[in-house]
Design a protein around this motif. Sequence first.
Motif, PDB file in Angstrom:
ATOM      1  N   SER A  30      31.129  28.488  18.575  1.00 25.52           N
ATOM      2  CA  SER A  30      31.066  28.750  17.068  1.00 25.52           C
ATOM      3  C   SER A  30      29.592  28.543  16.785  1.00 25.52           C
ATOM      4  N   GLY A  31      28.764  27.867  17.539  1.00 21.76           N
ATOM      5  CA  GLY A  31      27.468  27.677  17.008  1.00 21.76           C
ATOM      6  C   GLY A  31      27.222  26.107  16.834  1.00 21.76           C
ATOM      7  N   GLY A  32      28.118  25.615  16.706  1.00 17.10           N
ATOM      8  CA  GLY A  32      28.011  23.800  16.448  1.00 17.10           C
ATOM      9  C   GLY A  32      27.807  23.302  17.608  1.00 17.10           C
ATOM     10  N   ALA A  33      27.300  22.127  17.565  1.00 21.56           N
ATOM     11  CA  ALA A  33      26.675  21.204  18.775  1.00 21.56           C
ATOM     12  C   ALA A  33      27.762  21.165  19.693  1.00 21.56           C
ATOM     13  N   ASP A  34      29.152  20.911  19.338  1.00 24.33           N
ATOM     14  CA  ASP A  34      29.986  20.554  20.496  1.00 24.33           C
ATOM     15  C   ASP A  34      30.179  21.957  21.490  1.00 24.33           C
ATOM     16  N   SER A  35      30.299  23.154  20.895  1.00 33.43           N
ATOM     17  CA  SER A  35      30.583  24.436  21.460  1.00 33.43           C
ATOM     18  C   SER A  35      29.358  24.842  22.205  1.00 33.43           C
ATOM     19  N   LEU A  36      28.106  24.717  21.725  1.00 37.59           N
ATOM     20  CA  LEU A  36      26.808  25.014  22.406  1.00 37.59           C
ATOM     21  C   LEU A  36      26.683  23.844  23.583  1.00 37.59           C
ATOM     22  N   CYS A  37      27.077  22.879  23.598  1.00 41.68           N
ATOM     23  CA  CYS A  37      26.964  21.761  24.641  1.00 41.68           C
ATOM     24  C   CYS A  37      27.730  22.163  25.618  1.00 41.68           C
ATOM     25  N   LEU A  38      29.078  22.689  25.389  1.00 42.34           N
ATOM     26  CA  LEU A  38      30.195  23.070  26.405  1.00 42.34           C
ATOM     27  C   LEU A  38      29.444  24.265  27.283  1.00 42.34           C
ATOM     28  N   LEU A  39      29.008  25.230  26.502  1.00 39.74           N
ATOM     29  CA  LEU A  39      28.381  26.495  26.956  1.00 39.74           C
ATOM     30  C   LEU A  39      27.264  26.154  27.762  1.00 39.74           C
ATOM     31  N   HIS A  40      26.289  25.194  27.362  1.00 38.37           N
ATOM     32  CA  HIS A  40      25.376  24.833  28.357  1.00 38.37           C
ATOM     33  C   HIS A  40      25.664  23.941  29.559  1.00 38.37           C
ATOM     34  N   LEU A  41      26.726  23.351  29.357  1.00 41.18           N
ATOM     35  CA  LEU A  41      27.119  22.738  30.599  1.00 41.18           C
ATOM     36  C   LEU A  41      27.857  23.628  31.723  1.00 41.18           C
ATOM     37  N   LEU A  42      28.653  24.680  31.107  1.00 41.51           N
ATOM     38  CA  LEU A  42      29.289  25.640  31.970  1.00 41.51           C
ATOM     39  C   LEU A  42      28.264  26.721  32.431  1.00 41.51           C
ATOM     40  N   GLN A  43      27.209  26.976  32.119  1.00 38.39           N
ATOM     41  CA  GLN A  43      26.271  27.905  32.593  1.00 38.39           C
ATOM     42  C   GLN A  43      25.219  27.228  33.717  1.00 38.39           C
ATOM     43  N   GLN A  44      25.531  26.027  33.483  1.00 39.14           N
ATOM     44  CA  GLN A  44      24.663  25.128  34.638  1.00 39.14           C
ATOM     45  C   GLN A  44      25.430  24.868  35.767  1.00 39.14           C
ATOM     46  N   ILE A  45      26.718  24.915  35.858  1.00 38.49           N
ATOM     47  CA  ILE A  45      27.536  24.688  36.845  1.00 38.49           C
ATOM     48  C   ILE A  45      28.070  26.142  37.591  1.00 38.49           C
ATOM     49  N   ALA A  46      28.041  27.074  36.743  1.00 36.70           N
ATOM     50  CA  ALA A  46      28.440  28.646  37.220  1.00 36.70           C
ATOM     51  C   ALA A  46      28.150  28.969  38.242  1.00 36.70           C
ATOM     52  N   PRO A  47      26.862  28.858  38.572  1.00 36.37           N
ATOM     53  CA  PRO A  47      26.357  29.336  40.118  1.00 36.37           C
ATOM     54  C   PRO A  47      27.012  29.004  41.187  1.00 36.37           C
ATOM     55  N   GLN A  48      27.159  27.512  41.143  1.00 41.94           N
ATOM     56  CA  GLN A  48      27.847  26.699  42.202  1.00 41.94           C
ATOM     57  C   GLN A  48      29.180  27.095  42.295  1.00 41.94           C
ATOM     58  N   LEU A  49      29.798  27.333  41.193  1.00 46.09           N
ATOM     59  CA  LEU A  49      31.320  27.759  41.237  1.00 46.09           C
ATOM     60  C   LEU A  49      31.510  29.324  41.380  1.00 46.09           C
ATOM     61  N   GLU A  50      30.397  30.154  41.329  1.00 43.36           N
ATOM     62  CA  GLU A  50      30.531  31.520  41.324  1.00 43.36           C
ATOM     63  C   GLU A  50      31.183  32.064  40.168  1.00 43.36           C
ATOM     64  N   THR A  51      31.015  31.453  39.057  1.00 44.89           N
ATOM     65  CA  THR A  51      31.728  31.812  37.837  1.00 44.89           C
ATOM     66  C   THR A  51      31.051  32.613  37.145  1.00 44.89           C
ATOM     67  N   THR A  52      31.508  33.751  36.374  1.00 53.38           N
ATOM     68  CA  THR A  52      30.871  34.667  35.389  1.00 53.38           C
ATOM     69  C   THR A  52      31.231  34.087  33.950  1.00 53.38           C
ATOM     70  N   ILE A  53      30.394  33.979  33.239  1.00 54.98           N
ATOM     71  CA  ILE A  53      30.589  33.493  31.985  1.00 54.98           C
ATOM     72  C   ILE A  53      30.401  34.514  30.863  1.00 54.98           C
ATOM     73  N   HIS A  54      31.320  34.760  29.834  1.00 55.13           N
ATOM     74  CA  HIS A  54      31.140  35.760  29.017  1.00 55.13           C
ATOM     75  C   HIS A  54      31.286  35.108  27.642  1.00 55.13           C
TER      76      HIS A  54
END
Length: 86
Positions: A30-54
């Motif tokens: 949404s652009g709020g702090a909680d969803s941006l924090c979630l996105l930030h955390l997910l994008q940090q672990i995505a490479p090790q999980l081989e996850t593609t984020i959209h």
Amino acid sequence: MNQLFAFQQHLEQSGLVPYLARQRVVVAVSGGADSLCLLHLLQQIAPQLETTIHVATLDHGLRGEAGANDAAYVVQTAQTWGLSAY
């Protein structure tokens, strides 16, 4: 304990890792702090999980310019982090 480590532990303890590993995941931001924090955390672990984020964001048009600005900020942030956004 830092946020990233706590987040990884939560994913493992909740049994969510198999649902993320080697998958394409759409994250609503949404652009709020909680969803941006979630996105930030997910994008940090995505490479090790081989996850593609959209990243998906939506301006309902109910908050005028503020909503449009939030949506634009989400897209810009996602692109800066090397993620696709729409």
